[in-house]
Design an enzyme around this catalytic site. Structure first.
Site, short mmCIF file in Angstrom:
data_model
loop_
_atom_site.label_atom_id
_atom_site.label_comp_id
_atom_site.label_asym_id
_atom_site.label_seq_id
_atom_site.Cartn_x
_atom_site.Cartn_y
_atom_site.Cartn_z
N SER A 121 20.15 -17.72 7.31
CA SER A 121 19.15 -16.49 8.14
C SER A 121 19.69 -16.25 9.39
O SER A 121 20.90 -15.74 9.81
CB SER A 121 17.70 -17.12 7.81
OG SER A 121 17.03 -16.12 8.25
N HIS A 122 18.80 -16.53 10.57
CA HIS A 122 19.08 -16.22 11.72
C HIS A 122 19.96 -17.06 12.57
O HIS A 122 20.44 -17.05 13.77
CB HIS A 122 17.84 -16.09 12.64
CG HIS A 122 16.99 -17.35 12.58
ND1 HIS A 122 16.28 -17.79 11.43
CD2 HIS A 122 16.80 -18.52 13.40
CE1 HIS A 122 15.78 -18.97 11.51
NE2 HIS A 122 16.11 -19.27 12.67
N ASP A 292 17.72 -9.86 11.23
CA ASP A 292 18.21 -10.89 11.10
C ASP A 292 19.41 -10.81 9.95
O ASP A 292 19.43 -9.59 9.49
CB ASP A 292 17.43 -12.03 10.90
CG ASP A 292 16.88 -12.33 9.73
OD1 ASP A 292 17.02 -11.31 8.81
OD2 ASP A 292 16.64 -13.51 9.40
N ASP A 294 20.11 -11.96 7.01
CA ASP A 294 19.70 -12.01 5.67
C ASP A 294 18.60 -10.76 5.57
O ASP A 294 18.02 -10.48 4.54
CB ASP A 294 19.19 -13.22 5.17
CG ASP A 294 18.03 -13.84 5.60
OD1 ASP A 294 17.74 -13.62 6.68
OD2 ASP A 294 17.37 -14.35 4.77
N ASP A 296 15.52 -10.34 6.16
CA ASP A 296 14.06 -10.61 6.01
C ASP A 296 13.24 -10.53 7.53
O ASP A 296 11.94 -10.26 7.40
CB ASP A 296 13.79 -11.94 5.35
CG ASP A 296 14.18 -13.24 5.81
OD1 ASP A 296 14.87 -12.94 6.96
OD2 ASP A 296 14.11 -14.22 5.09
N ARG A 297 14.15 -10.66 8.62
CA ARG A 297 13.22 -10.56 9.90
C ARG A 297 13.48 -9.14 10.39
O ARG A 297 14.80 -8.76 10.36
CB ARG A 297 13.65 -11.64 10.88
CG ARG A 297 13.27 -12.86 10.42
CD ARG A 297 13.64 -13.84 11.22
NE ARG A 297 13.58 -15.27 10.87
CZ ARG A 297 13.21 -16.27 11.66
NH1 ARG A 297 13.41 -16.16 12.98
NH2 ARG A 297 13.11 -17.63 11.12
N LYS A 393 9.57 -11.74 3.16
CA LYS A 393 9.28 -11.11 4.25
C LYS A 393 10.43 -10.12 4.26
O LYS A 393 11.45 -10.18 3.55
CB LYS A 393 9.12 -11.76 5.26
CG LYS A 393 10.52 -12.82 5.69
CD LYS A 393 10.01 -13.83 6.97
CE LYS A 393 11.25 -14.57 7.38
NZ LYS A 393 11.27 -15.90 6.67
C1 VG1 Z 1 11.64 -20.49 11.11
C2 VG1 Z 1 10.33 -19.83 11.43
C3 VG1 Z 1 9.55 -19.30 10.16
C4 VG1 Z 1 10.35 -19.06 9.09
C5 VG1 Z 1 11.39 -19.72 8.74
C6 VG1 Z 1 12.49 -19.33 7.77
O1 VG1 Z 1 11.27 -21.79 10.40
O2 VG1 Z 1 9.39 -20.20 12.41
O3 VG1 Z 1 8.41 -18.73 10.24
O4 VG1 Z 1 9.49 -18.77 7.75
O5 VG1 Z 1 12.19 -19.90 10.05
O6 VG1 Z 1 12.95 -17.69 8.18
P1 VG1 Z 1 10.90 -23.17 11.46
O7 VG1 Z 1 10.67 -24.33 10.46
O8 VG1 Z 1 12.19 -23.28 12.09
O9 VG1 Z 1 10.03 -22.86 12.53
V1 VG1 Z 1 14.41 -17.16 7.70
O10 VG1 Z 1 14.38 -15.40 8.19
O11 VG1 Z 1 15.49 -18.21 8.41
O12 VG1 Z 1 14.42 -17.15 6.13
CO CO Z 2 16.16 -14.55 7.74
#
Ligand code: VG1
Ligand code: CO
Length: 566
Positions: A121-122, A292, A294, A296-297, A393
């Site tokens: 992801s990010h 981001d 992938d 979704d953000r 998302k």
């Molecule tokens: C983070 C975010 C959470 C999100 C998750 C996956 O998790 O706070 O809201 O759903 O990443 O997002 P954490 O446990 O680090 O707070 V993604 O775009 O990485 O799938």
């Molecule tokens: Co993501």
């Protein structure tokens, strides 16, 4: 068709203890995947073994990646292992690319048993960055805790995996490739599909695409700037916003997916999406967005870089759903937000007389609510919004929602947000991240905090900061009972809720790869429009001071401040 059947091998392996999926997927440094023997194979076998053999035989799965370094190597191994484990058909994005929402969309469209998305992801990518594996189930959503727990259990006792090492595919060629395997009756089939087609077709059914097109191409053309952050979204931005909706080619930036995202964090916030922020500050563009890796953000910026806080974005979208054909047809049943997400959404829900479900962090908790028809729109403070059009998302969907709202209301981003605040009041909000802490220190900070805030006497505490007095109304360690299947999720963050609705939340992140990340979230409510244009950090200063004092986080970690503020 291959002439000689491809051999299926069983390889002995030794389990790892640390293959535990987090908030969404399993993430570790790329080095671990590259250097630890069978590290990827063990996890993939655990995912495949978690699917009941009867369901697995001959089924279809979707595979995609955000294009980060090691994805192509991993896809090759996944194809070889899927074949050896009896999967009948794999749908893979061209060159291995599919955004997370696109995978969710394809799983639902073709009724696949699930999907694998190679992404952290990010988190940054490249040889020195992170790699990750998301596993989504048949409804298109992230695997629920029951499934990820099972995968983790299997990974701790795994002794062997199955693979067809001689099976090779061409990821660049759209079309069907078939393989005869030893000991298998039916051929194994791989279909390479265009990364954007299916997802774009879905968007066409949800939005008034002509209205958006007129906004972007009409006489008073809205100039937009979209930053794909060198992640998977490049091809989607070009095809959908430029080719389909008419935005000029120079609206799109960083649209070539790069294995290391150009050395940047593919994280759409004010700290990392600085290229977009600078461009927007120029004042030429009325709408800016970044995604981001992938997809979704998303982050939305208005003219001159006006920042839309993600919790506000969710609330504004909720209040304006009638601008979107999909919601006009389907109606609005309820809303969902993760616990730390601001309660701005709750005010809209109250006005619309629909329920709000408050869930733990992570999109997987929304799937049951949506599947059972309880929830139409969900969101998280971490720049994620989505609806029941799929089970993830969805960054680009959120951008099209905002453009639809602008087209319908004929207002700028800032005007839409200011009007929202005037009507509902403003929820000032910010999040402090303390990254890469020593795990033991972080756990003890949380333990001590929990003990302190759940003590009886704490319930009557008052904190005076300057002229403001905060009286504690409620404290707890957040616990969620899924209303559909009754699953209980405990210890999902510590909450302090004050009498005026202000909140402080402490939570340990479950998506990082280095040490432990502790997040502090602060929120306060301001009804008076004459106070709606202050700096969030100034307004939240007193609450943050309370949070720092209670947790002693600086004293106990030696840090002087958070790593990132959003
Ligand atoms: C983070 C975010 C959470 C999100 C998750 C996956 O998790 O706070 O809201 O759903 O990443 O997002 P954490 O446990 O680090 O707070 V993604 O775009 O990485 O799938
Ligand atoms: Co993501």
């Amino acid at each position: 068709m291959e002439i000689n059947p491809i051999p299926v091998l069983t390889i002995q392996t030794v389990p790892y203890e640390d293959q535990k999926p987090g908030s969404n997927g399993f993430r570790k440094s790329t080095t671990m995947f590259e250097s630890k023997k069978n590290y990827l194979q063990n996890f993939i076998q655990s995912v495949l073994s978690s699917i009941d053999l009867r369901d697995r035989q001959g089924c279809t799965m979707v595979v995609g990646s955000d294009g980060r370094y090691f994805s192509k190597t991993a896809i090759e191994i996944i194809v070889q292992m899927a074949a050896a484990n009896g999967i009948g058909r794999l749908i893979i994005g061209q060159n291995g690319l599919l955004s997370t929402p696109a995978v969710s969309c394809i799983i639902r469209k073709i009724k696949a048993i699930g999907g694998i998305i190679l992404t952290a992801s990010h988190n940054p990518g490249g040889p020195g960055g992170d790699f990750g594996i998301k596993f989504n189930v048949a409804n298109g959503g992230p695997a629920p805790d029951t499934v990820t727990d099972k995968i983790f259990q299997i990974s701790k006792t795994i002794e062997e995996y199955a693979i067809c090492p001689d099976l090779r595919i061409d990821l660049s060629r759209v079309g069907r490739q078939e393989f005869d395997l030893e000991n298998k009756f039916k051929p194994f089939r791989v279909e390479i599909v265009d990364s954007v087609d299916v997802y774009l077709n879905m968007l066409r059914t949800l939005f008034d695409m002509n209205a958006i097109k007129s906004l972007l191409t009409g006489p008073d053309q809205l100039k937009i700037r979209i930053d794909a952050m060198n992640g998977v979204m490049g091809p989607y931005v070009r095809r959908i916003l430029c080719d389909e909706l008419g935005a000029p080619a120079n609206s799109a930036m960083n649209c070539v997916p790069l294995e290391d995202f150009g050395g940047q964090y593919p994280d759409p916030n004010l700290t990392y999406a600085t290229g977009l922020l600078e461009a927007m500050k120029g004042g030429e563009h009325g709408f800016g967005a970044a995604f981001d890796a992938d997809g979704d953000r998303y982050m939305i910026l208005g003219e001159n870089g006006f920042f839309v806080n993600p919790s506000d974005s969710l609330a504004v979208i909720a209040a304006n759903l009638s601008c979107i054909p999909y919601f006009r047809q389907m109606g609005v049943r309820g809303f969902g937000r993760s616990m730390p997400t601001s309660t701005a959404l709750d005010r809209v829900a109250k006005a619309m007389k629909v329920p709000v479900y408050e869930t733990p962090t992570g999109w997987k908790y929304f799937a049951n609510l949506m599947d059972s028809g309880r929830c139409s729109l969900c969101g998280e403070e971490s720049f994620g919004t989505g609806s029941d059009h799929l089970r993830e998302k969805d960054g680009l969907w959120s951008v099209l929602i905002w453009l639809s709202i602008m087209a319908a209301r004929k207002q700028t981003i800032e005007e839409i947000v200011q009007d929202h605040w005037a009507k509902f009041g403003r929820h000032y909000y910010c999040r402090f991240d303390y990254e890469a802490l020593d795990p033991r220190t972080a756990i003890f900070i949380m333990k001590d905090l929990e003990a302190a805030i759940t003590e009886k006497s704490f319930a009557n505490q008052k904190f005076a900061v300057g002229s403001h007095v905060f009286s504690v109304e409620k404290t707890d360690s957040f616990e969620y009972v899924d209303p559909v299947d009754g699953t209980v999720s405990k210890k999902q963050g510590l909450r302090i809720i004050f009498a005026d609705g202000a909140r402080i939340i402490f939570r340990i992140s479950a998506s990082g790869t280095m040490g432990t990340t502790l997040r502090i979230y602060a929120e306060s409510y301001e009804k008076d429009p004459s106070n709606h244009n202050k700096e969030p950090q100034t307004v939240l200063g007193p609450l943050i001071a309370i949070a720092l004092k209670l947790s002693q986080i600086h004293e106990r970690t030696g840090r002087k401040g958070p790593t990132v503020i959003t």
